[in-house]
Design a protein around this motif. Structure first.
Motif, PDB file in Angstrom:
ATOM      1  N   ARG A  44      26.991 -62.720   1.455  1.00 56.62           N
ATOM      2  CA  ARG A  44      26.773 -62.118   0.140  1.00 56.62           C
ATOM      3  C   ARG A  44      25.294 -61.829  -0.128  1.00 56.62           C
ATOM      4  NH1 ARG A  44      30.305 -66.017  -3.631  1.00 56.62           N
ATOM      5  NH2 ARG A  44      29.539 -67.487  -2.057  1.00 56.62           N
ATOM      6  N   ASP A  52      24.285 -58.787   1.919  1.00 54.24           N
ATOM      7  CA  ASP A  52      24.865 -57.602   1.310  1.00 54.24           C
ATOM      8  C   ASP A  52      24.106 -57.209   0.038  1.00 54.24           C
ATOM      9  OD1 ASP A  52      27.168 -55.656   1.163  1.00 54.24           O
ATOM     10  OD2 ASP A  52      27.494 -56.721  -0.723  1.00 54.24           O
ATOM     11  N   ARG A 103      21.995 -53.643  -0.836  1.00 56.60           N
ATOM     12  CA  ARG A 103      22.407 -52.871  -2.003  1.00 56.60           C
ATOM     13  C   ARG A 103      21.222 -52.685  -2.956  1.00 56.60           C
ATOM     14  NH1 ARG A 103      27.622 -51.866  -1.903  1.00 56.60           N
ATOM     15  NH2 ARG A 103      28.995 -53.239  -0.676  1.00 56.60           N
ATOM     16  N   GLY A 149      28.129 -53.701   7.042  1.00 58.66           N
ATOM     17  CA  GLY A 149      27.695 -53.207   5.745  1.00 58.66           C
ATOM     18  C   GLY A 149      27.263 -51.760   5.850  1.00 58.66           C
ATOM     19  N   TYR A 156      25.602 -48.718   3.551  1.00 61.53           N
ATOM     20  CA  TYR A 156      24.869 -48.627   2.290  1.00 61.53           C
ATOM     21  C   TYR A 156      24.251 -47.249   2.080  1.00 61.53           C
ATOM     22  CZ  TYR A 156      25.107 -53.661   3.016  1.00 61.53           C
ATOM     23  OH  TYR A 156      25.553 -54.938   3.267  1.00 61.53           O
TER      24      TYR A 156
END
Length: 386
Positions: free
Chosen positions: A4, A7, A11, A36, A38
């Protein structure tokens, strides 16, 4: 495993306008643990990033060519002790440029440049860009860093320039892998693209790797202007065959293909014999490592690292978690990988966000969010997720 934080970091980088887009791929024991995707494939047109995007790899082409060279060593058709001039006679008259203030004093070589030197960047070849020196100035004036030279023009211009250091006496990151690629072309009588396809890409099932983005609609693009400098960003053209196959910067590929390559190095399966894979990913600098660190920022592998045959190799310590034997490298265009065999870990970060400060203002490069800083953060967050 909890990714998390990793990530959220990427982001946030995209939301704050610091990254146009990125693709992150982490594998543990050969199994994908995290993917991931993005931001934007093309921020100028608002196209979202995609899992099968092509990225300009820049210096992450170097491990390909280094592994390719070791396939010839493994079969006995090339020796690490072979002199460069055996295959490229135009380099027989090389000189060393001893830097005295702003002057360059030419001196004879104490020994020839060896294939071994090309692989571990101890040949004395440099880049004109990335930091400044009298010899680097000569490289800039000759234009050997340019991408649009033919093979013949590149080799003839480079052979007329002095080395920055005596062969074997210092780690100097530069055009060695480009020279190695052209040496392999002379050895085999084939182009570098064909050699990589035959010996690296096809055996590993790397269908989207080479010197041309086979589907330009999948090619990741940078911001039109660098958010740190405001300068226009222009990356290598990879939509058509290049004037020469630049083994040190010309490659293009996908995350999935590059993962296959790294897994082959980690496991010693599918490409090189395990003993040759280990040879490539172990330190070959020895006493040159602490001497390089004393040169400061120019020494690229960083604290805790030596250098193998095409990749930086962790010896101890360092500025991010990891184990001795971990190896990594990066590309100017915004790409980065590391492999930790002790942890069974392979991790890739692909973006098209170059650190222009590294070229335009090397003294300020440490203030960039790109380059080493992003790589260290990425590595720290990956280990924190395990």
């Amino acid at each position: 495993m909890d990714f998390r934080r990793l990530d959220a970091y990427f982001r946030r980088m995209v939301e704050e306008g610091l990254l146009p887009g990125a693709l992150v791929l982490v594998a543990r024991g050969g199994e994908v643990a995290f993917l991931g995707v993005y931001g934007y494939l093309d921020p100028g047109r608002g196209l979202p990033m995609r899992e099968d995007a092509f990225f300009r790899l820049y210096s992450m082409t170097k491990p390909w060519v280094s592994a390719l060279a070791l396939t010839f060593v493994e079969e006995g058709t090339l020796s690490l002790r072979d002199p460069l001039e055996k295959y490229l006679p135009g380099f027989a008259a090389l000189k060393v440029g001893r830097e005295v203030g702003e002057e360059v004093v030419l001196e004879p070589l104490r020994r020839p440049v060896l294939v071994y030197d090309l692989l571990r960047h101890t040949a004395g070849f440099t880049y004109g860009v990335f930091f400044r020196s009298p010899v680097k100035r000569l490289y800039l004036e000759a234009g050997v860093d340019r991408f649009d030279l033919s093979r013949e023009a590149f080799l003839s211009r480079l052979a007329a320039l002095p080395l920055r250091f005596q062969p074997g006496e210092a780690f100097e990151y530069g055009l060695s892998t480009d020279v190695l690629g052209h040496l392999l072309e002379a050895l085999a009588g084939k182009g570098l693209a064909e050699l990589l396809e035959e010996r690296v890409f096809r055996p590993l099932g790397m269908k989207d790797s080479g010197f041309v983005a086979q589907d330009p609609t999948r090619l990741a693009q940078p911001f039109p202007q660098d958010p740190e400098t405001g300068r226009r960003i222009v990356l290598l053209p990879v939509e058509a065959p290049p004037p020469r196959y630049a083994g040190g910067m010309g490659g293009v590929g996908t995350a999935w293909d590059y993962l296959r390559f790294l897994e082959a190095l980690r496991t010693g399966k599918g490409l090189l014999h395990p003993s040759l894979a280990r040879l490539m990913t172990q330190d070959h600098l020895g006493p040159l490592y602490p001497e390089g660190l004393r040169r400061g920022l120019e020494y690229l592998p960083g604290p805790g690292y030596g250098f193998g045959l095409g990749v930086a190799v962790r010896l101890a310590g360092g500025m991010a978690p990891g184990h001795p034997g971990e190896f990594y490298w990066a590309g100017f265009g915004g790409t980065y990988f590391f492999v930790d065999p002790a942890a069974g870990l392979t991790a890739l970060l692909l973006a098209q966000a170059p650190n222009l400060l590294a070229v335009l203002e090397p003294e300020r490069a440490l203030h960039s969010v790109y380059g080493d800083r992003m790589g260290l953060t990425f590595k720290t967050l990956v280990y924190g997720a395990l």
